[in-house]
Design an enzyme around this catalytic site. Structure first.
Site, short mmCIF file in Angstrom:
data_model
loop_
_atom_site.label_atom_id
_atom_site.label_comp_id
_atom_site.label_asym_id
_atom_site.label_seq_id
_atom_site.Cartn_x
_atom_site.Cartn_y
_atom_site.Cartn_z
N SER A 19 0.91 -1.32 -0.11
CA SER A 19 0.02 -0.10 -0.06
C SER A 19 0.86 1.38 0.00
CB SER A 19 -0.98 0.10 1.22
OG SER A 19 -0.12 0.02 2.57
N SER A 20 2.11 1.15 0.41
CA SER A 20 3.08 2.44 0.62
C SER A 20 4.43 2.17 0.09
CB SER A 20 2.84 2.83 1.90
OG SER A 20 3.41 4.29 2.12
N GLY A 23 7.05 -1.24 -1.41
CA GLY A 23 6.04 -2.29 -1.72
C GLY A 23 5.05 -1.78 -2.88
N TYR A 160 13.77 -1.70 15.26
CA TYR A 160 13.85 -1.57 13.69
C TYR A 160 15.38 -2.44 13.37
CZ TYR A 160 13.74 -0.58 8.73
OH TYR A 160 13.62 -0.65 7.34
#
Length: 344
Positions: A19-20, A23, A160
């Protein structure tokens, strides 16, 4: 070896995090080659937008499948839906990822855990479900999106970094387990700082506004690298040359790296405030903010920051190379020979 052949066979490509950011750019890149796409993310409205874009770019067919990859049952459902719809999966791109800023002490435990479950365990769930399908087919390419943070570190983004370090280790172990399995490929892409909305989406407990470390690379470069791996699989590809140069510095001069990275983050990544704590999109998506880019490459401070980062990179890399060659900038004093008792 399974190869993606420019859409001639309408290969089936599954993309998580579609979606963003990376990707979404990757979905459009495969659409231009006539692929059949399965698009997955947590936001159905954003996926529908991307599906419309991909159909306009030339995708043969597009299946939208809302999925939270941190839920193993949902990952199984995604694989099953792709196989039931198209009969096979040729390429899988694992691009789903969330981000968090804050020290270890500042970051809530549930945020830390969710970053790990999305970025790392989501890829584990994918491999466990997908690889049996690849074995049945006798072919398939799994492309895992790691980070340059799979090889280097910095303060304020420990969840992360933990997830991406673990992800690269998992990917390498997976490749070793599949070494004798003909036709199945496992690839890792390690992007540097990419111009995506992940920084706007990030959880933030620093009290300051967050910014990506320059230089900021276009997500379309990463998308091209991903499509290239589908064509010709390779173990690991790094995207972003300047920040890539910090990998040997981190390995060869860890003390120098540790001294430099804190001030760099404090100066370039954290600026202005105060900012209220927020979990960002770690737990829930924000469809309104889902775009390919985050607009970071057009910021007015970009050129000055790039120049500063480039100069710093050149200095530390030069020192790292000199150290690796045994020439740390000045002659080493000769060691005095050890005296030994003369044989009689």
């Amino acid at each position: 070896m399974s190869q993606y052949t420019s859409g001639q066979h309408g290969d089936v490509v599954v993309i998580t995090g579609a979606s963003s950011g990376i990707g979404r750019a990757t979905a459009r890149a495969f659409a231009e080659r006539g692929a059949r796409l399965v698009l997955a993310s947590r936001s159905r409205p954003s996926l529908e937008e991307v599906a419309t874009e991909c159909r306009g770019q030339g995708a043969q067919e597009v299946l939208v499948m809302p999925t939270d990859v941190s839920d193993e049952d949902q990952v199984r459902a995604l694989v099953q839906a792709a196989v039931e719809t198209f009969g096979r999966i040729d390429v899988w791109v694992g691009a789903a990822s969330v981000y968090s800023y804050g020290t270890v002490e500042q970051t809530p435990s549930d945020v830390f855990r969710q970053v790990l479950e999305t970025n790392l365990l989501g890829q584990v769930y994918t491999a466990r479900t997908l690889l049996p399908r690849f074995r049945i087919q006798g072919s398939g390419t799994l492309i895992v999106i790691g980070s340059v943070y799979s090889k280097i570190t910095s303060p304020y983004v420990s969840p992360y970094i933990t997830s991406k370090f673990g992800l690269l280790g998992f990917t390498e172990a997976l490749r070793q387990e599949l070494r004798e399995v003909e036709g199945v490929n496992v690839c890792a892409v390690l992007p540097a700082t990419i111009d995506t909305p992940i920084y706007q989406h990030a959880a933030n407990y620093t009290g300051q506004q967050v910014h990506p470390l320059p230089p900021v690379v276009s997500p379309h470069r990463v998308a091209r690298a991903i499509v290239g791996l589908a064509d010709r699989p390779r173990p690991t590809v790094v995207v972003g040359q300047i920040q890539r140069s910090f990998i040997p510095v981190h390995a060869l001069l860890p003390r120098l790296y540790d001294r430099c990275i804190g001030p760099v983050m404090n100066t370039l990544a954290l600026r202005k405030g105060p900012v209220a704590p927020t979990p960002g999109t770690v737990f829930e998506p924000d469809p309104a903010a889902n775009q390919i880019t985050g607009g970071w490459r057009s910021r007015p401070w970009r050129m000055a920051a790039v120049a500063a980062m480039t100069a710093a990179a050149g200095a530390v890399v030069t020192r790292a190379r000199a150290t690796a060659a045994g020439m740390p900038g000045k002659p080493r004093p000769q060691q005095r020979p050890r005296f030994s008792r003369r044989a009689r």
